[in-house]
Design a protein around this motif. Sequence first.
Motif, PDB file in Angstrom:
ATOM      1  N   GLY A 138      14.015  -4.243   5.226  1.00  0.00           N
ATOM      2  CA  GLY A 138      14.727  -3.683   6.371  1.00  0.00           C
ATOM      3  C   GLY A 138      13.988  -2.512   7.001  1.00  0.00           C
ATOM      4  N   LYS A 139      12.703  -2.333   6.651  1.00  0.00           N
ATOM      5  CA  LYS A 139      11.941  -1.172   7.184  1.00  0.00           C
ATOM      6  C   LYS A 139      11.936  -1.125   8.692  1.00  0.00           C
ATOM      7  N   GLY A 140      11.721  -2.308   9.316  1.00  0.00           N
ATOM      8  CA  GLY A 140      11.596  -2.343  10.780  1.00  0.00           C
ATOM      9  C   GLY A 140      12.858  -1.838  11.454  1.00  0.00           C
TER      10      GLY A 140
ATOM     11  N   ASP B  55       4.956   0.244  14.278  1.00  0.00           N
ATOM     12  CA  ASP B  55       5.184  -0.937  13.443  1.00  0.00           C
ATOM     13  C   ASP B  55       3.800  -1.445  13.043  1.00  0.00           C
ATOM     14  N   SER B  56       3.273  -0.964  11.908  1.00  0.00           N
ATOM     15  CA  SER B  56       1.883  -1.316  11.557  1.00  0.00           C
ATOM     16  C   SER B  56       1.759  -2.788  11.176  1.00  0.00           C
ATOM     17  N   GLY B  57       2.840  -3.396  10.668  1.00  0.00           N
ATOM     18  CA  GLY B  57       2.801  -4.821  10.336  1.00  0.00           C
ATOM     19  C   GLY B  57       2.520  -5.655  11.585  1.00  0.00           C
TER      20      GLY B  57
ATOM     21  N   TYR C 275      -1.210  -6.033  12.137  1.00  0.00           N
ATOM     22  CA  TYR C 275      -1.831  -7.060  11.294  1.00  0.00           C
ATOM     23  C   TYR C 275      -1.425  -8.453  11.763  1.00  0.00           C
ATOM     24  N   ARG C 276      -0.139  -8.613  12.133  1.00  0.00           N
ATOM     25  CA  ARG C 276       0.327  -9.920  12.619  1.00  0.00           C
ATOM     26  C   ARG C 276      -0.371 -10.282  13.937  1.00  0.00           C
ATOM     27  N   LEU C 277      -0.523  -9.276  14.814  1.00  0.00           N
ATOM     28  CA  LEU C 277      -1.142  -9.522  16.118  1.00  0.00           C
ATOM     29  C   LEU C 277      -2.605  -9.933  15.964  1.00  0.00           C
TER      30      LEU C 277
ATOM     31  N   ALA D 287      -1.350 -12.803   8.375  1.00  0.00           N
ATOM     32  CA  ALA D 287      -1.455 -11.330   8.369  1.00  0.00           C
ATOM     33  C   ALA D 287      -1.710 -10.842   6.953  1.00  0.00           C
ATOM     34  N   SER D 288      -1.008 -11.429   5.994  1.00  0.00           N
ATOM     35  CA  SER D 288      -1.173 -11.010   4.604  1.00  0.00           C
ATOM     36  C   SER D 288      -2.609 -11.283   4.132  1.00  0.00           C
ATOM     37  N   ARG D 289      -3.218 -12.367   4.610  1.00  0.00           N
ATOM     38  CA  ARG D 289      -4.599 -12.685   4.202  1.00  0.00           C
ATOM     39  C   ARG D 289      -5.603 -11.701   4.789  1.00  0.00           C
ATOM     40  N   ILE D 290      -5.486 -11.434   6.108  1.00  0.00           N
ATOM     41  CA  ILE D 290      -6.479 -10.514   6.701  1.00  0.00           C
ATOM     42  C   ILE D 290      -6.271  -9.070   6.231  1.00  0.00           C
ATOM     43  N   ALA D 291      -4.993  -8.759   5.845  1.00  0.00           N
ATOM     44  CA  ALA D 291      -4.694  -7.397   5.385  1.00  0.00           C
ATOM     45  C   ALA D 291      -5.376  -7.090   4.058  1.00  0.00           C
ATOM     46  N   ALA D 292      -5.853  -8.136   3.363  1.00  0.00           N
ATOM     47  CA  ALA D 292      -6.530  -7.912   2.086  1.00  0.00           C
ATOM     48  C   ALA D 292      -8.009  -7.551   2.282  1.00  0.00           C
TER      49      ALA D 292
ATOM     50  N   VAL E 223     -11.153  -4.867   7.696  1.00  0.00           N
ATOM     51  CA  VAL E 223     -10.057  -4.983   8.677  1.00  0.00           C
ATOM     52  C   VAL E 223      -9.162  -3.748   8.581  1.00  0.00           C
ATOM     53  N   ARG E 224      -8.821  -3.344   7.355  1.00  0.00           N
ATOM     54  CA  ARG E 224      -7.953  -2.172   7.187  1.00  0.00           C
ATOM     55  C   ARG E 224      -8.631  -0.932   7.776  1.00  0.00           C
ATOM     56  N   ALA E 225      -9.955  -0.820   7.556  1.00  0.00           N
ATOM     57  CA  ALA E 225     -10.683   0.347   8.081  1.00  0.00           C
ATOM     58  C   ALA E 225     -10.689   0.321   9.607  1.00  0.00           C
TER      59      ALA E 225
ATOM     60  N   GLY F 117       5.354   0.447   7.334  1.00  0.00           N
ATOM     61  CA  GLY F 117       4.291  -0.444   6.849  1.00  0.00           C
ATOM     62  C   GLY F 117       4.254  -0.562   5.343  1.00  0.00           C
ATOM     63  N   ARG F 118       3.033  -0.635   4.803  1.00  0.00           N
ATOM     64  CA  ARG F 118       2.858  -0.768   3.354  1.00  0.00           C
ATOM     65  C   ARG F 118       2.137   0.444   2.789  1.00  0.00           C
ATOM     66  N   ASP F 119       1.243   1.038   3.609  1.00  0.00           N
ATOM     67  CA  ASP F 119       0.385   2.120   3.108  1.00  0.00           C
ATOM     68  C   ASP F 119       0.458   3.339   4.026  1.00  0.00           C
ATOM     69  N   MET F 120       1.572   3.480   4.746  1.00  0.00           N
ATOM     70  CA  MET F 120       1.679   4.598   5.690  1.00  0.00           C
ATOM     71  C   MET F 120       1.645   5.943   4.957  1.00  0.00           C
ATOM     72  N   GLY F 121       2.400   6.051   3.855  1.00  0.00           N
ATOM     73  CA  GLY F 121       2.457   7.316   3.116  1.00  0.00           C
ATOM     74  C   GLY F 121       1.283   7.498   2.173  1.00  0.00           C
TER      75      GLY F 121
ATOM     76  N   ARG G  23       0.906 -10.666  -4.013  1.00  0.00           N
ATOM     77  CA  ARG G  23      -0.389 -10.545  -3.332  1.00  0.00           C
ATOM     78  C   ARG G  23      -0.534  -9.157  -2.709  1.00  0.00           C
ATOM     79  N   ASP G  24       0.525  -8.662  -2.045  1.00  0.00           N
ATOM     80  CA  ASP G  24       0.426  -7.348  -1.400  1.00  0.00           C
ATOM     81  C   ASP G  24       0.276  -6.226  -2.432  1.00  0.00           C
ATOM     82  N   ALA G  25       0.884  -6.420  -3.626  1.00  0.00           N
ATOM     83  CA  ALA G  25       0.857  -5.348  -4.636  1.00  0.00           C
ATOM     84  C   ALA G  25      -0.408  -5.366  -5.479  1.00  0.00           C
ATOM     85  N   THR G  26      -1.102  -6.516  -5.550  1.00  0.00           N
ATOM     86  CA  THR G  26      -2.257  -6.591  -6.465  1.00  0.00           C
ATOM     87  C   THR G  26      -3.594  -6.586  -5.734  1.00  0.00           C
ATOM     88  N   ARG G  27      -3.585  -6.563  -4.370  1.00  0.00           N
ATOM     89  CA  ARG G  27      -4.883  -6.563  -3.672  1.00  0.00           C
ATOM     90  C   ARG G  27      -5.615  -5.251  -3.983  1.00  0.00           C
ATOM     91  N   ALA G  28      -6.955  -5.337  -3.896  1.00  0.00           N
ATOM     92  CA  ALA G  28      -7.769  -4.190  -4.305  1.00  0.00           C
ATOM     93  C   ALA G  28      -7.617  -3.013  -3.334  1.00  0.00           C
TER      94      ALA G  28
HETATM   95  O1   DC Z   1       5.661  -5.837   7.546  1.00  0.00           O
HETATM   96  P1   DC Z   1       5.180  -7.192   7.980  1.00  0.00           P
HETATM   97  O2   DC Z   1       5.855  -8.337   7.223  1.00  0.00           O
HETATM   98  O3   DC Z   1       5.249  -7.367   9.456  1.00  0.00           O
HETATM   99  O4   DC Z   1       3.609  -7.245   7.571  1.00  0.00           O
HETATM  100  C1   DC Z   1       2.841  -8.403   7.728  1.00  0.00           C
HETATM  101  C2   DC Z   1       1.711  -8.422   6.695  1.00  0.00           C
HETATM  102  O5   DC Z   1       0.783  -7.365   6.966  1.00  0.00           O
HETATM  103  C3   DC Z   1       2.173  -8.251   5.239  1.00  0.00           C
HETATM  104  O6   DC Z   1       1.769  -9.349   4.440  1.00  0.00           O
HETATM  105  C4   DC Z   1       1.463  -7.042   4.716  1.00  0.00           C
HETATM  106  C5   DC Z   1       0.510  -6.621   5.784  1.00  0.00           C
HETATM  107  N1   DC Z   1       0.594  -5.194   6.093  1.00  0.00           N
HETATM  108  C6   DC Z   1      -0.267  -4.362   5.407  1.00  0.00           C
HETATM  109  O7   DC Z   1      -1.024  -4.816   4.554  1.00  0.00           O
HETATM  110  N2   DC Z   1      -0.271  -3.023   5.700  1.00  0.00           N
HETATM  111  C7   DC Z   1       0.571  -2.508   6.600  1.00  0.00           C
HETATM  112  N3   DC Z   1       0.541  -1.201   6.856  1.00  0.00           N
HETATM  113  C8   DC Z   1       1.482  -3.351   7.277  1.00  0.00           C
HETATM  114  C9   DC Z   1       1.468  -4.703   6.996  1.00  0.00           C
END
Ligand code: DC
Length: 232
Positions: free
Chosen positions: A24-26, A42-44, A47-49, A108-113, A117-119, A138-142, A192-197
């Motif tokens: 429910g973050k969004g 909305d950082s997700g 990644y989706r875009l 998005a989850s694949r490219i986010a790894a 791309v993150r940089a 997002g996932r790594d905002m804090g 996958r989101d919790a174990t990526r490097a």
């Molecule tokens: O929050 P979301 O479901 O819209 O995010 C889509 C994907 O992007 C999700 O698999 C994780 C990734 N993501 C991320 O790695 N880091 C963020 N700050 C936001 C999203």
Amino acid sequence: MSESTSRDGAAAPVITIDGPSGSGKGTISQAVAQQLGWHYLDSGALYRLLAFAALHKGVALDDATALVALSARLACDCCLPTAADPAVRLEGRDVSSELRTEAAGEAASRIAALPAVRAALLDWQRNCRKPPGLVADGRDMGSVIFPDAGLKIFLTASPQVRAERRYNQLKNMGKEADLAALVSEVEARDRRDATRATAPLKPAPDALILDNSKQDVTATVAAVLEAARKKF
Ligand code: DC
């Protein structure tokens, strides 16, 4: 005075709201930004875009160099959601519903790894910090993007509750859904989101953890605003 600082030179305040899909973050972040009159990131959606644009332009989801080049072009061609207008526009076209599909989320989850791309998306996200303040979801905002944020929330709910929310969303859109399959998908995505490097999904050490499995939107927004009132 730079764009990200207030008149007295202090960096604009930031509230980060991180957590897994379906927490429910969004909804919560947009409501908090609206009530405070702050900007919203909305950082997700970024990644989706980028994933969506890659799928449409035939860029491979593991081609980090091409994805980085595509992200530089995207920055000029898109409008991200704001607290007032939740639409995502690409070259003027509203692509919001296309970005919410399982295919776009999966891509998005694949490219986010990919670290490159993150940089490449780092400055774009940091540039959203402007007075009077920013709510970043997002996932790594804090943990990575805004480590000095004044308030960090890690919002979560059980996989069962998150899958049920997705199930109800799909049903409301008139789509077929299988709850057991959704629970497995939620768990697989979390893993996958919790174990990526790079920048794995985990609470920043100084984050306030809110589990909203048994809480509605109004109560969760009130809890975040109460925490904000104590910090700012
Ligand atoms: O929050 P979301 O479901 O819209 O995010 C889509 C994907 O992007 C999700 O698999 C994780 C990734 N993501 C991320 O790695 N880091 C963020 N700050 C936001 C999203």
